[in-house]
Design an enzyme around this catalytic site. Structure first.
Site, mmCIF file in Angstrom:
data_model
loop_
_atom_site.group_PDB
_atom_site.id
_atom_site.type_symbol
_atom_site.label_atom_id
_atom_site.label_comp_id
_atom_site.label_asym_id
_atom_site.label_seq_id
_atom_site.Cartn_x
_atom_site.Cartn_y
_atom_site.Cartn_z
ATOM 1 N N GLY A 49 0.777 -1.236 0.000
ATOM 2 C CA GLY A 49 0.000 0.000 0.000
ATOM 3 C C GLY A 49 0.804 1.279 0.000
ATOM 4 N N ASN A 54 1.382 3.075 -2.631
ATOM 5 C CA ASN A 54 0.616 4.010 -3.476
ATOM 6 C C ASN A 54 -0.582 4.569 -2.705
ATOM 7 O OD1 ASN A 54 1.631 4.379 -6.313
ATOM 8 N ND2 ASN A 54 1.773 2.153 -6.120
ATOM 9 N N LYS A 59 -6.687 -8.887 -7.858
ATOM 10 C CA LYS A 59 -7.826 -9.677 -8.348
ATOM 11 C C LYS A 59 -8.485 -8.952 -9.517
ATOM 12 C CE LYS A 59 -7.685 -12.775 -5.093
ATOM 13 N NZ LYS A 59 -7.064 -14.039 -5.321
ATOM 14 N N LEU A 60 -9.116 -9.727 -10.363
ATOM 15 C CA LEU A 60 -9.899 -9.122 -11.442
ATOM 16 C C LEU A 60 -11.167 -8.514 -10.828
ATOM 17 C CD1 LEU A 60 -10.003 -8.862 -14.571
ATOM 18 C CD2 LEU A 60 -11.487 -10.861 -14.559
ATOM 19 N N ASN A 92 -6.534 2.329 -12.602
ATOM 20 C CA ASN A 92 -5.524 1.390 -12.112
ATOM 21 C C ASN A 92 -4.159 1.988 -12.368
ATOM 22 O OD1 ASN A 92 -4.390 -1.211 -11.273
ATOM 23 N ND2 ASN A 92 -3.892 -1.531 -13.438
ATOM 24 N N HIS A 97 -0.229 0.942 -13.167
ATOM 25 C CA HIS A 97 0.554 -0.205 -13.639
ATOM 26 C C HIS A 97 2.016 0.237 -13.768
ATOM 27 C CE1 HIS A 97 1.157 -4.029 -15.698
ATOM 28 N NE2 HIS A 97 1.941 -3.373 -16.533
ATOM 29 N N ASP A 109 -5.483 -4.341 -17.973
ATOM 30 C CA ASP A 109 -4.487 -3.351 -18.445
ATOM 31 C C ASP A 109 -4.765 -2.794 -19.834
ATOM 32 O OD1 ASP A 109 -3.080 -3.714 -16.055
ATOM 33 O OD2 ASP A 109 -1.814 -5.282 -16.897
ATOM 34 N N GLU A 134 5.412 6.472 -9.381
ATOM 35 C CA GLU A 134 4.007 6.091 -9.148
ATOM 36 C C GLU A 134 3.418 6.930 -8.019
ATOM 37 O OE1 GLU A 134 2.977 1.890 -8.915
ATOM 38 O OE2 GLU A 134 4.947 1.399 -9.717
HETATM 39 C C1 GRF Z 1 2.760 -0.951 -7.739
HETATM 40 O O1 GRF Z 1 3.950 -1.134 -8.443
HETATM 41 C C2 GRF Z 1 1.609 -0.824 -8.700
HETATM 42 O O2 GRF Z 1 1.954 -0.225 -9.903
HETATM 43 C C3 GRF Z 1 1.247 -2.247 -8.951
HETATM 44 O O3 GRF Z 1 1.428 -2.884 -7.717
HETATM 45 C C4 GRF Z 1 2.378 -2.179 -6.933
HETATM 46 C C5 GRF Z 1 1.707 -1.854 -5.643
HETATM 47 O O4 GRF Z 1 2.582 -1.362 -4.694
HETATM 48 N N1 GRF Z 1 -0.041 -2.356 -9.576
HETATM 49 P P1 GRF Z 1 2.032 -0.785 -3.345
HETATM 50 O O5 GRF Z 1 1.186 -1.847 -2.676
HETATM 51 O O6 GRF Z 1 1.238 0.455 -3.646
HETATM 52 O O7 GRF Z 1 3.252 -0.474 -2.520
#
Ligand code: GRF
Length: 204
Positions: A11, A13, A83-84, A99, A101, A142, A171
């Site tokens: 987590g 992000n 998960k989808l 999302n 990526h 994606d 990110e």
């Molecule tokens: C990130 O690299 C994101 O792009 C991908 O999963 C990772 C999640 O990292 N979809 P975090 O849990 O936010 O640290």
């Protein structure tokens, strides 16, 4: 704008979003949900006083849609959610689910392309640029339309881990930029590198 975050992992992000959606910001994280009861993301949410939810059956679109609606969610952010998302929920939040990526889509995306596998594939390909992409979520992994991209150089001698770390840093800047811009506009809007966030504009 009321934001829900779905996350399966640590987590970081989510943390970047929590740190940006402070008092006075146009967006607020109102719910963090995870398919994993032990996900670090849930701990971060609790630490920030945000309501949490464990998704018992990730394939139950009716339950997920109901939860998001009950909380008055305007925007759903998938931040490392593995998960989808069921079609019913995707369609209920059409244009309102994004999302992040860790590569420049449409390259290095799709089923099975998550986490360190993405960076391994980038290095194996010999690509010299990777990056982060935020895109709208549609029925295919994606493949929803791209909202913002931040290019990141691949350095000689990079390992999947070193590349992942360099991309994760951007990110953490890209995702809040997209969410705050969406909150200001009242809908998800495409962002231009250099103009809307700090990444360099890529020469045409
Ligand atoms: C990130 O690299 C994101 O792009 C991908 O999963 C990772 C999640 O990292 N979809 P975090 O849990 O936010 O640290």
């Amino acid at each position: 704008m009321r934001v829900a975050v779905l996350a399966s992992g640590g987590g970081t992000n989510l943390q970047a979003l929590l740190d940006s959606c402070v008092a006075g910001a146009p967006a607020r994280v109102v719910l963090v949900a995870s398919d994993k009861a032990e996900a670090g993301a849930l701990g971060r949410a609790r630490g920030a006083g945000v309501e949490t939810h464990v998704i018992r059956d990730p394939a139950d679109g009716a339950a997920l849609t109901r939860l998001l609606r009950e909380k008055g969610v305007d925007l759903v952010v998938l931040a490392g959610y593995l998960k989808l998302v069921p079609a019913e929920t995707v369609s209920a939040f059409d244009g309102r689910m994004i999302n992040i990526h860790p590569a420049l889509l449409p390259a290095f995306g799709g089923p099975g392309m998550y986490g360190i596998r993405v960076h391994r594939a980038v290095l194996a390909s010999g690509a010299t640029i990777s990056g982060a992409t935020v895109h709208l979520v549609n029925a295919e992994y994606d493949r929803g339309s791209i909202v913002a991209q931040w290019p990141v150089p691949v350095h000689p001698g990079d390992t999947p881990e070193s590349l992942a770390a360099r991309i994760l840093e951007v990110e953490h800047r890209l995702l809040p930029a997209v969410v705050l811009a969406a909150a200001r506009a009242g809908k998800v809007v495409r962002l231009v590198p250099g103009r809307d966030f700090g990444a360099p504009e890529v020469e045409a």
